[in-house]
Design a protein around this motif. Structure first.
Motif, mmCIF file in Angstrom:
data_model
loop_
_atom_site.group_PDB
_atom_site.id
_atom_site.type_symbol
_atom_site.label_atom_id
_atom_site.label_comp_id
_atom_site.label_asym_id
_atom_site.label_seq_id
_atom_site.Cartn_x
_atom_site.Cartn_y
_atom_site.Cartn_z
ATOM 1 N N MET A 576 0.811 -1.214 0.000
ATOM 2 C CA MET A 576 0.000 0.000 0.000
ATOM 3 C C MET A 576 0.848 1.270 0.000
ATOM 4 N N GLY A 577 0.373 2.284 -0.740
ATOM 5 C CA GLY A 577 1.014 3.592 -0.746
ATOM 6 C C GLY A 577 0.036 4.653 -1.212
ATOM 7 N N PHE A 578 0.493 5.902 -1.240
ATOM 8 C CA PHE A 578 -0.346 7.029 -1.628
ATOM 9 C C PHE A 578 0.424 7.961 -2.558
ATOM 10 N N ASP A 579 -0.307 8.552 -3.484
ATOM 11 C CA ASP A 579 0.213 9.633 -4.322
ATOM 12 C C ASP A 579 -0.933 10.627 -4.482
ATOM 13 N N VAL A 580 -1.184 11.385 -3.423
ATOM 14 C CA VAL A 580 -2.348 12.262 -3.356
ATOM 15 C C VAL A 580 -1.938 13.621 -2.793
ATOM 16 N N GLN A 581 -2.820 14.606 -2.992
ATOM 17 C CA GLN A 581 -2.638 15.925 -2.390
ATOM 18 C C GLN A 581 -3.392 15.936 -1.057
ATOM 19 N N VAL A 582 -2.682 15.670 -0.002
ATOM 20 C CA VAL A 582 -3.324 15.538 1.303
ATOM 21 C C VAL A 582 -4.006 16.837 1.711
ATOM 22 N N LYS A 583 -3.419 17.972 1.317
ATOM 23 C CA LYS A 583 -3.992 19.262 1.726
ATOM 24 C C LYS A 583 -5.378 19.494 1.119
ATOM 25 N N LYS A 584 -5.708 18.769 0.040
ATOM 26 C CA LYS A 584 -7.026 18.922 -0.581
ATOM 27 C C LYS A 584 -8.038 17.906 -0.035
ATOM 28 N N MET A 585 -7.592 17.031 0.845
ATOM 29 C CA MET A 585 -8.486 16.032 1.410
ATOM 30 C C MET A 585 -9.232 16.618 2.611
ATOM 31 N N SER A 586 -10.471 16.180 2.798
ATOM 32 C CA SER A 586 -11.213 16.583 3.988
ATOM 33 C C SER A 586 -10.636 15.882 5.210
ATOM 34 N N GLN A 587 -10.925 16.425 6.381
ATOM 35 C CA GLN A 587 -10.432 15.821 7.611
ATOM 36 C C GLN A 587 -10.984 14.413 7.774
ATOM 37 N N LYS A 588 -12.241 14.208 7.369
ATOM 38 C CA LYS A 588 -12.831 12.870 7.449
ATOM 39 C C LYS A 588 -12.107 11.880 6.541
ATOM 40 N N ASP A 589 -11.742 12.328 5.333
ATOM 41 C CA ASP A 589 -11.025 11.447 4.407
ATOM 42 C C ASP A 589 -9.626 11.127 4.923
ATOM 43 N N ILE A 590 -8.988 12.121 5.537
ATOM 44 C CA ILE A 590 -7.666 11.879 6.115
ATOM 45 C C ILE A 590 -7.761 10.854 7.233
ATOM 46 N N GLU A 591 -8.734 11.024 8.115
ATOM 47 C CA GLU A 591 -8.901 10.089 9.225
ATOM 48 C C GLU A 591 -9.257 8.691 8.725
ATOM 49 N N PHE A 592 -10.095 8.625 7.688
ATOM 50 C CA PHE A 592 -10.469 7.336 7.111
ATOM 51 C C PHE A 592 -9.247 6.651 6.494
ATOM 52 N N SER A 593 -8.429 7.433 5.792
ATOM 53 C CA SER A 593 -7.219 6.881 5.174
ATOM 54 C C SER A 593 -6.231 6.410 6.235
ATOM 55 N N LYS A 594 -6.088 7.197 7.289
ATOM 56 C CA LYS A 594 -5.160 6.805 8.357
ATOM 57 C C LYS A 594 -5.615 5.513 9.015
ATOM 58 N N ALA A 595 -6.923 5.366 9.212
ATOM 59 C CA ALA A 595 -7.443 4.125 9.798
ATOM 60 C C ALA A 595 -7.173 2.938 8.874
ATOM 61 N N ALA A 596 -7.294 3.159 7.557
ATOM 62 C CA ALA A 596 -6.999 2.096 6.600
ATOM 63 C C ALA A 596 -5.524 1.717 6.646
ATOM 64 N N VAL A 597 -4.641 2.712 6.776
ATOM 65 C CA VAL A 597 -3.205 2.443 6.897
ATOM 66 C C VAL A 597 -2.933 1.623 8.157
ATOM 67 N N GLU A 598 -3.599 1.980 9.248
ATOM 68 C CA GLU A 598 -3.417 1.219 10.492
ATOM 69 C C GLU A 598 -3.898 -0.222 10.320
ATOM 70 N N ASN A 599 -5.022 -0.393 9.635
ATOM 71 C CA ASN A 599 -5.498 -1.752 9.349
ATOM 72 C C ASN A 599 -4.485 -2.508 8.504
ATOM 73 N N TYR A 600 -3.948 -1.817 7.496
ATOM 74 C CA TYR A 600 -2.988 -2.465 6.610
ATOM 75 C C TYR A 600 -1.748 -2.907 7.385
ATOM 76 N N LYS A 601 -1.216 -2.016 8.213
ATOM 77 C CA LYS A 601 -0.015 -2.358 8.970
ATOM 78 C C LYS A 601 -0.274 -3.523 9.921
ATOM 79 N N ARG A 602 -1.451 -3.550 10.513
ATOM 80 C CA ARG A 602 -1.808 -4.641 11.415
ATOM 81 C C ARG A 602 -1.898 -5.965 10.668
#
Length: 715
Positions: A576-602
């Motif tokens: 998994m990786g990202f190539d996105v403009q994080v500054k254009k993401m909503s706070q909800k999308d950032i939190e959702f993505s971070k939770a997905a990263v945590e799931n992935y790492k687990r």
């Protein structure tokens, strides 16, 4: 057994047999009264070696030679020092060594009776993985040079004229597209003449079966993969009612003979690329699992090393950035919870700044205007934010608008008296030249010495060879393609000897270099520049037949109009990786993505090292599903994707595989937004492994471009 074959040609039944076996398969040779080495069996490993007997009426050579009595496509054709173009090989000896508890190496030595010319057939049999790795070492002990006109890595015989080939076609943006068809009578070839980016139009990996395969985990299948980063040729020669060969298929794989005649000097030897293959009666799925187990331990660099999640800056900035821009992007990486920030193209060159792809390539000094304080400053700032730093390079290429081009025109591959054929406004450097090899190694070495904190490099390669000519090689240009690849491997060997812990991604305008010759130096590869998740499902599916999930880099990007969840779920099935403009993401999308990263790492150990089972194919339906299960059959993860909905759609049941039928599994849906209810209506239910592998699960995604991830835990 579809691949089991034997030969009867009035030889002594006690003739010597050479058995190259794994726990579940065996390749068997026999030496006849004329000291000819023939293949007599390839199939399931039998308990009694006497069972490998001779029942057919045709001799099938172990390694056919040209110019003498074999009149079809040979594995080896030479011109001897005296001009004789015929070659015959007689058996001399064998040597069998147990390298460890899992690997047995066999060397079969052959010689031309009339010439001091030797061929050594090498095999490594990986017992538990049921993989055989083979290559050929050719020795010239004649008093003059011998010209190798063609020199295959392997020559295998299969009985019968009915054989289905599964191959993986491609091009930029549509890599690894699987297709299966009946091989025609005569010669069929999968080949590349591209010089570099050699698998751009199709992988050098394939499967064979006697029948069209509909069930992933049933049927006898042969799978093979050539480990070579240069031009290759996979030949499939089918014979129907041939008076000398009967009905049979010959598989000949190796370096493409096109423009590759190799002058082997006296007392020198030449080693062909390695060919990796497996036989199984467990279907295409077992071919994949065999290759994955082998690759993690033997085929890729540090296969058991944990892979880093990353954020790439490319789609956020392209060439337009400065050091402050990049440092600000580090915050985005931190917000997503990834391990590493990767700086892509555009960071180098001063006289001809790399502000676009038309200039600067080859001038690997930091652009002082963009990065005032250099790469070390970025490494330090990344560390301050508790993330690692990586960087992009393309060291084999050069722009005409560069200082390197001006200073070293003799380092370029370009034909005299021909116009420059620029592709992506660049040319290829001549890696047959040791000075160029030093330069390319220096690109990595200088970066690492100046900024030793660099944790990751993306090694790119963005054009093929055209109008190639080496000033260094002079008038003898025939083996240029081969010597270029040998030069590349020489550089990569030096890199790995000095920087064994550096994580490296293999890239070539996407997946145009995905094969095990290069992957032995890299941890992972960029699967495709096309990151639209709908397309990526098929691309990643194709790669999965031969390459484990931890090697396949999947990034969440702005490509495609699918939901963020769909993109995350597709990316999570590999590395998994990202190539996105994080500054254009909503706070909800950032939190959702971070939770997905945590799931992935687990779940990363399960995805990276679990056994893969492909359940619902996107090549046969408008849906897709796959799963990974650990070696103890305790934990599993299932991915499900609905690509599109049609009016007359029939949804497949998801029949799971690889579970313990006696265990009970609790199923839980993950990667859900905080406010979302599970799509899987049986979320939290417990089912036996037996039930999940017989009745399965009802399909539960009924809208286009929807996805779901389920975890299974034995209780």
């Amino acid at each position: 057994m579809i691949f089991a074959l034997a030969i009867f040609y009035h030889l002594n039944l006690n003739a010597q047999k050479i058995i190259i076996g794994t726990e579940k398969s065996a390749l068997v040779y026999s030496v006849n009264k004329d000291k000819q080495l023939n293949q007599i069996y390839f199939g399931t490993n039998l308990l009694d070696s006497a069972s490998y007997r001779n029942i057919n009426a045709y001799e099938l050579p172990a390694y056919a030679t040209g110019g003498a009595t074999y009149l079809q496509e040979p594995a080896l054709a030479v011109t001897h020092a005296d001009g004789n173009m015929s070659l015959q090989l007689a058996y001399l000896s064998k040597e069998i060594r147990k390298l460890d508890d899992n690997v047995i190496e066999t060397n079969i030595r052959l010689k031309d009776p009339a010439y001091d010319f030797y061929v050594n057939l090498h095999f490594k049999a990986f017992q538990k993985e049921n993989i055989i790795e083979t290559w050929t070492v050719i020795e010239n002990q004649e008093k003059g040079d011998v010209l190798l006109n063609r020199y295959a890595s392997v020559f295998l015989n299969f009985p019968g004229a009915t054989n289905y080939l599964t191959r993986f076609n491609g091009d930029w943006g549509i890599e690894a597209q699987m297709e299966q068809f009946l091989l025609p009578n005569g010669l069929y070839s999968i080949q590349s003449k591209l010089g570099v980016k050699t698998v751009e139009n199709g992988l050098s990996s394939f499967m064979l079966s006697k029948e069209q395969l509909d069930d992933e985990n049933k049927g006898e299948v042969f799978g093979g993969s050539l480990a070579w980063s240069g031009n290759f040729d996979l030949q499939f020669e089918t014979f129907k009612n041939n008076s000398r060969l009967g009905e049979a298929l010959k598989v000949i794989c190796g370096i493409n003979a096109y423009a590759s005649a190799y002058r082997l000097k006296t007392k020198e030897s030449f080693s062909t690329p390695h060919f990796i293959f497996t036989y199984t009666n467990g279907g295409q799925g077992q071919v994949s699992r065999n290759f994955h187990h082998w690759a993690i331990k033997n085929g890729i660099w540090k296969g058991e090393q944990r892979r880093q999640t990353l954020l790439n800056n490319w789609e956020a900035t392209y060439f337009k950035f400065n050091q402050d821009t990049l440092v600000n992007l580090f915050d985005g990486a931190k917000k997503l919870g990834v391990d590493l920030f990767l700086l892509d193209d555009g960071w180098f060159a001063n006289k001809y700044p790399r502000d676009n792809d038309k200039a600067g390539l080859g001038d690997w000094e930091v652009n002082k205007k963009k990065l005032t304080n250099g790469i070390s400053y970025l490494v330090k700032e990344a560390k301050n934010k508790n993330i690692n730093f990586g960087i992009w390079i393309e060291p084999e290429m050069v722009n005409p608008k560069s200082e390197l081009y001006e200073k070293h025109p003799d380092w370029l591959l370009k034909a005299p008296n021909r116009p420059e054929d620029l592709q992506r406004t660049q040319l290829v450097l001549d890696l047959s030249n040791p000075k160029v090899q030093d330069f390319v190694f220096g690109v990595v070495d200088n970066l690492m010495r100046q900024s030793p904190g660099i944790a990751y490099m993306k090694w790119d390669c963005n054009r093929v060879m055209s109008n190639p000519y080496s000033v260094f090689m002079g008038k003898d240009q025939n083996a240029l393609f081969v010597k270029y690849t040998q030069g590349l491997y020489h550089v990569l060997n030096r890199v790995r000897a000095k920087y064994p812990d550096l994580e490296m991604m293999l890239c070539a305008s996407g997946g145009a270099r995905v094969e095990y010759g290069a992957l032995k130096y890299f941890q992972e590869f960029w699967a495709s520049d096309n990151t639209n998740p709908l397309d990526r499902i098929k691309i990643q599916w194709g790669y999965s037949y031969f390459f484990p999930a931890l090697t396949i880099c999947n990034h969440v990007t702005d490509w495609g109009k699918q939901s963020l969840k769909f993109k995350l779920d597709v990316a999570m099935s590999g590395k998994m990786g990202f190539d996105v403009q994080v500054k254009k993401m909503s706070q909800k999308d950032i939190e959702f993505s971070k939770a997905a990263v945590e799931n992935y790492k687990r779940l990363q150990p399960l995805i990276n090292y679990g056994d893969l089972y492909r359940l619902v194919s996107p090549y046969k339906t408008n849906s897709a599903s796959l799963m990974y299960i650990d070696s103890t059959k305790t934990n599993a993860i299932l991915f499900a994707y609905n690509l599109m909905v049609s009016e007359a759609q029939n949804y497949p049941a998801i029949i799971l595989n690889g579970l313990d039928p006696k265990k009970k599994y609790k199923i839980k849906e993950i990667n859900l937004r905080a406010e979302a209810k599970p799509q899987f209506t049986e979320d939290g239910q417990v089912y036996s492994g037996e039930s999940l592998m017989s009745s399965g699960l009802k399909w539960y995604l009924f809208r286009s471009e929807t996805s779901s991830i389920l975890t299974l835990e034995a209780i």
